[in-house]
Scaffold this motif. Sequence first.
Motif, mmCIF file in Angstrom:
data_model
loop_
_atom_site.group_PDB
_atom_site.id
_atom_site.type_symbol
_atom_site.label_atom_id
_atom_site.label_comp_id
_atom_site.label_asym_id
_atom_site.label_seq_id
_atom_site.Cartn_x
_atom_site.Cartn_y
_atom_site.Cartn_z
ATOM 1 N N THR A 1 66.827 -8.801 56.779
ATOM 2 C CA THR A 1 66.570 -7.360 56.686
ATOM 3 C C THR A 1 66.206 -7.028 55.242
ATOM 4 N N PHE A 2 65.597 -5.872 55.056
ATOM 5 C CA PHE A 2 65.267 -5.452 53.703
ATOM 6 C C PHE A 2 66.464 -4.811 53.030
ATOM 7 N N TRP A 3 66.642 -5.106 51.767
ATOM 8 C CA TRP A 3 67.686 -4.488 50.951
ATOM 9 C C TRP A 3 67.128 -3.240 50.292
ATOM 10 N N GLY A 4 65.878 -3.315 49.775
ATOM 11 C CA GLY A 4 65.269 -2.152 49.147
ATOM 12 C C GLY A 4 64.144 -2.534 48.214
ATOM 13 N N TRP A 5 63.739 -1.565 47.411
ATOM 14 C CA TRP A 5 62.656 -1.777 46.459
ATOM 15 C C TRP A 5 62.919 -0.962 45.210
ATOM 16 N N SER A 6 62.227 -1.321 44.121
ATOM 17 C CA SER A 6 62.339 -0.546 42.896
ATOM 18 C C SER A 6 61.082 -0.748 42.063
ATOM 19 N N LYS A 7 60.902 0.123 41.091
ATOM 20 C CA LYS A 7 59.778 0.017 40.163
ATOM 21 C C LYS A 7 60.260 0.446 38.795
ATOM 22 N N TYR A 8 60.050 -0.413 37.813
ATOM 23 C CA TYR A 8 60.378 -0.127 36.416
ATOM 24 C C TYR A 8 59.126 -0.380 35.602
ATOM 25 N N GLY A 9 58.475 0.686 35.124
ATOM 26 C CA GLY A 9 57.209 0.518 34.414
ATOM 27 C C GLY A 9 56.179 -0.076 35.347
ATOM 28 N N ARG A 10 55.571 -1.193 34.945
ATOM 29 C CA ARG A 10 54.578 -1.864 35.790
ATOM 30 C C ARG A 10 55.209 -2.844 36.778
ATOM 31 N N VAL A 11 56.473 -3.166 36.608
ATOM 32 C CA VAL A 11 57.116 -4.168 37.454
ATOM 33 C C VAL A 11 57.608 -3.519 38.753
ATOM 34 N N ARG A 12 57.128 -4.060 39.851
ATOM 35 C CA ARG A 12 57.550 -3.627 41.186
ATOM 36 C C ARG A 12 58.387 -4.754 41.779
ATOM 37 N N CYS A 13 59.349 -4.399 42.607
ATOM 38 C CA CYS A 13 60.251 -5.425 43.125
ATOM 39 C C CYS A 13 60.677 -5.087 44.550
ATOM 40 N N VAL A 14 60.750 -6.102 45.403
ATOM 41 C CA VAL A 14 61.299 -5.950 46.751
ATOM 42 C C VAL A 14 62.472 -6.913 46.890
ATOM 43 N N ALA A 15 63.452 -6.514 47.694
ATOM 44 C CA ALA A 15 64.631 -7.359 47.901
ATOM 45 C C ALA A 15 64.973 -7.409 49.385
ATOM 46 N N VAL A 16 65.439 -8.581 49.817
ATOM 47 C CA VAL A 16 65.815 -8.794 51.214
ATOM 48 C C VAL A 16 67.205 -9.408 51.296
ATOM 49 N N TRP A 17 67.842 -9.175 52.424
ATOM 50 C CA TRP A 17 69.060 -9.905 52.767
ATOM 51 C C TRP A 17 68.628 -11.176 53.473
ATOM 52 N N ALA A 18 69.187 -12.289 53.100
ATOM 53 C CA ALA A 18 69.014 -13.564 53.795
ATOM 54 C C ALA A 18 70.415 -14.115 53.977
ATOM 55 N N GLY A 19 70.912 -14.062 55.193
ATOM 56 C CA GLY A 19 72.319 -14.406 55.411
ATOM 57 C C GLY A 19 73.169 -13.343 54.749
ATOM 58 N N SER A 20 74.059 -13.740 53.864
ATOM 59 C CA SER A 20 74.929 -12.780 53.181
ATOM 60 C C SER A 20 74.547 -12.609 51.711
ATOM 61 N N THR A 21 73.324 -13.006 51.352
ATOM 62 C CA THR A 21 72.880 -12.951 49.968
ATOM 63 C C THR A 21 71.629 -12.103 49.850
ATOM 64 N N VAL A 22 71.515 -11.344 48.764
ATOM 65 C CA VAL A 22 70.316 -10.571 48.481
ATOM 66 C C VAL A 22 69.425 -11.388 47.549
ATOM 67 N N TRP A 23 68.130 -11.436 47.876
ATOM 68 C CA TRP A 23 67.122 -12.127 47.078
ATOM 69 C C TRP A 23 66.038 -11.126 46.727
ATOM 70 N N ASP A 24 65.501 -11.202 45.496
ATOM 71 C CA ASP A 24 64.420 -10.296 45.136
ATOM 72 C C ASP A 24 63.209 -11.073 44.628
ATOM 73 N N ASN A 25 62.048 -10.408 44.706
ATOM 74 C CA ASN A 25 60.793 -10.984 44.253
ATOM 75 C C ASN A 25 60.048 -9.901 43.488
ATOM 76 N N PRO A 26 60.008 -9.973 42.145
ATOM 77 C CA PRO A 26 59.306 -8.974 41.349
ATOM 78 C C PRO A 26 57.800 -9.262 41.241
ATOM 79 N N PHE A 27 57.035 -8.184 41.102
ATOM 80 C CA PHE A 27 55.589 -8.243 40.882
ATOM 81 C C PHE A 27 55.318 -7.638 39.512
#
Length: 159
Positions: free
Chosen positions: A120-146
């Motif tokens: 499932t998705f955890w959420g998203w954020s944006k700080y300046g030019r950096v955009r980020c998405v995060a997901v739940w995988a099992g019981s851990t949250v993982w993120d991938n910034p752009f």
Amino acid sequence: MQKVKSGLVAAAAAGALATGIMPAGAAEAPTPTVERITKFLNSAAPSDTVDAAAPCRKAITRFNYTGYRACGEGRVMDVDWDRNGSVDESFVIAPNREIWHIWANSRGWKELPGDGRGDTFWGWSKYGRVRCVAVWAGSTVWDNPFDGSRWLGWERGTC
């Protein structure tokens, strides 16, 4: 006689369910561990194979292109990066747990770089030019910034 046979078959099936008997080849889901989650996040599952017991999927259309997402809550995330009230990019978790996204000029759905997998998705954020998405995988949250030019890869934690 047919009613008796049908009744016996139904009773046997109900008894098997009540006692927890599983069909041959069935197995309980493995316990999530860091190693298993990492393996899912880093391994690419074949997307062109069809499994007879394939998970549920639902069609989703964004920017005039249709793709498929897994059934259930938290499998779609529409993002308004510039906070102007319109969707700039959409993310979905596919039935095979791959993460796909689409935006206005993408010309179709694209798999999010990094071979990530999610539940499932955890959420998203944006700080300046950096955009980020995060997901739940099992019981851990993982993120991938752009960073404005490329996706930097999956890491444990939130954006």
